[in-house]
Design an enzyme around this catalytic site. Structure first.
Site, mmCIF file in Angstrom:
data_model
loop_
_atom_site.group_PDB
_atom_site.id
_atom_site.type_symbol
_atom_site.label_atom_id
_atom_site.label_comp_id
_atom_site.label_asym_id
_atom_site.label_seq_id
_atom_site.Cartn_x
_atom_site.Cartn_y
_atom_site.Cartn_z
ATOM 1 N N ASP A 293 8.316 13.627 -28.846
ATOM 2 C CA ASP A 293 10.096 13.917 -28.510
ATOM 3 C C ASP A 293 10.721 14.112 -27.160
ATOM 4 O OD1 ASP A 293 11.673 16.789 -29.248
ATOM 5 O OD2 ASP A 293 11.436 16.418 -27.222
ATOM 6 N N GLY A 294 11.524 13.103 -27.485
ATOM 7 C CA GLY A 294 12.650 12.907 -26.094
ATOM 8 C C GLY A 294 12.730 14.420 -25.424
ATOM 9 N N SER B 190 21.573 2.097 -28.503
ATOM 10 C CA SER B 190 21.738 1.952 -26.915
ATOM 11 C C SER B 190 20.654 1.419 -26.264
ATOM 12 C CB SER B 190 21.586 3.613 -26.427
ATOM 13 O OG SER B 190 20.569 4.440 -28.034
ATOM 14 N N ASP C 89 21.408 11.791 -26.680
ATOM 15 C CA ASP C 89 22.305 12.193 -28.423
ATOM 16 C C ASP C 89 21.323 12.310 -29.658
ATOM 17 O OD1 ASP C 89 24.027 10.686 -30.167
ATOM 18 O OD2 ASP C 89 22.832 8.334 -30.127
ATOM 19 N N GLU D 86 11.617 7.841 -29.328
ATOM 20 C CA GLU D 86 11.903 8.153 -30.417
ATOM 21 C C GLU D 86 10.770 9.042 -31.209
ATOM 22 O OE1 GLU D 86 13.449 8.989 -33.414
ATOM 23 O OE2 GLU D 86 14.332 7.609 -32.107
#
Length: 289
Positions: A147-148, A97, A168, A115
């Site tokens: 951390d996303g 992506s 995702d 990431e």
């Protein structure tokens, strides 16, 4: 918690559904000249050599992107996808992506890619550095080793405040489903007009706890925006021991006609991928409902 590596699954059926949906969102945002901001909460390595040991272990791309190699699409969305993917596929690479986003966005647009995996993030830096040499958008692509979910809340609402989020997670732990709901809820309290593309696996009853957690997540997330639909691609019968028999996307505040464009593209995908492949799209929430 950080053992997941997407290279094992690069170019599979789930990537096709997820990336077609995400590209459809970006394409609609580009219809206006105004800039936008997008977020990728689990960016991975950015791109994946299909000759790698991980990709060759199960060769999931053989039943995924490889089936589309000789397809001449009638759908504009599928054509856009193949325009990005095919040159890389011919070079033995499947774009994640981050690469798809970078190739689709314009110079005035901004992307934040998160990431946390200690091996994947350096790979993301390297791959995006190479990609950015070929695109004019490099100054507006920001990579975050964090951390996303935490970053999504910290970085929103963006300026400008039109844009979208791709979520995702690997869903290695059942608790991740609840974490998604909590994070999307917190994000919408700050950025209520965001579009969200949430990918999820379709698991057989062998993973009953995760199946229930996933359904609870979808039910909860679908109520957070003005509108919402789910789109699912199945590639095998849902028997008890099937494992992951397909995947879906929950799209909150979808852009106008995204459902139609995605359905047109996925009909062609299913035809190319074989009789065992099926696609469905269902509205979970209509405006004012």
């Amino acid at each position: 918690m950080l053992s997941y590596r997407h290279a094992f699954h690069a170019g599979n059926h789930a990537d096709i559904l997820k990336h077609l949906t995400w590209l459809g969102v970006i394409s609609h945002l580009k219809q206006k000249t105004k800039p936008f901001v997008v977020f990728d909460t689990h960016a991975g390595a950015g791109e994946y050599p299909l000759s790698s040991e991980q990709a060759l272990m199960n060769r999931e791309f053989d039943s995924g992107i490889a089936r589309l190699e000789n397809l001449t699409p009638a759908s504009a969305l599928l054509n856009d996808y193949q325009t990005i993917v095919n040159p890389l596929w011919q070079a033995g690479i499947y774009p994640g992506s981050p690469v798809i986003t970078t190739m689709a966005m314009r110079g005035q647009d901004t992307a934040h890619m998160m990431e946390l995996h200690p091996t994947e993030f350096p790979a993301l830096q390297k791959n995006m550095s190479e990609q950015n040499k070929q695109t004019p958008t490099s100054a507006n692509v920001h990579l975050h080793y964090r951390d996303g979910f935490e970053a999504l809340i910290a970085l929103t609402p963006p300026t400008p405040n039109r844009g979208a989020v791709l979520i995702d997670p690997p869903y290695e732990q059942k608790s991740e489903y609840e974490k998604v709901t909590q994070s999307v809820d917190a994000m919408f309290r700050r950025w209520h007009n965001a579009q969200v593309v949430l990918w999820y696996p379709l698991l057989s009853d062998r993973a009953k706890d995760k199946v229930l957690a996933c359904q609870t997540m979808i039910n909860s997330v679908s109520k957070l925006g003005k509108t919402c639909f789910s789109a699912e691609l199945t590639v095998a019968p849902n028997t008890y021991d099937a494992g992951m028999y397909g995947s879906g996307v929950c799209v909150v505040n979808p852009s106008w006609q995204l459902d139609e464009h995605l359905t047109q593209a996925m009909k062609e995908v299913c035809k190319a991928m074989g009789e065992s492949t099926h696609f469905s799209l269902n509205w979970l929430k209509h405006e004012n409902s």
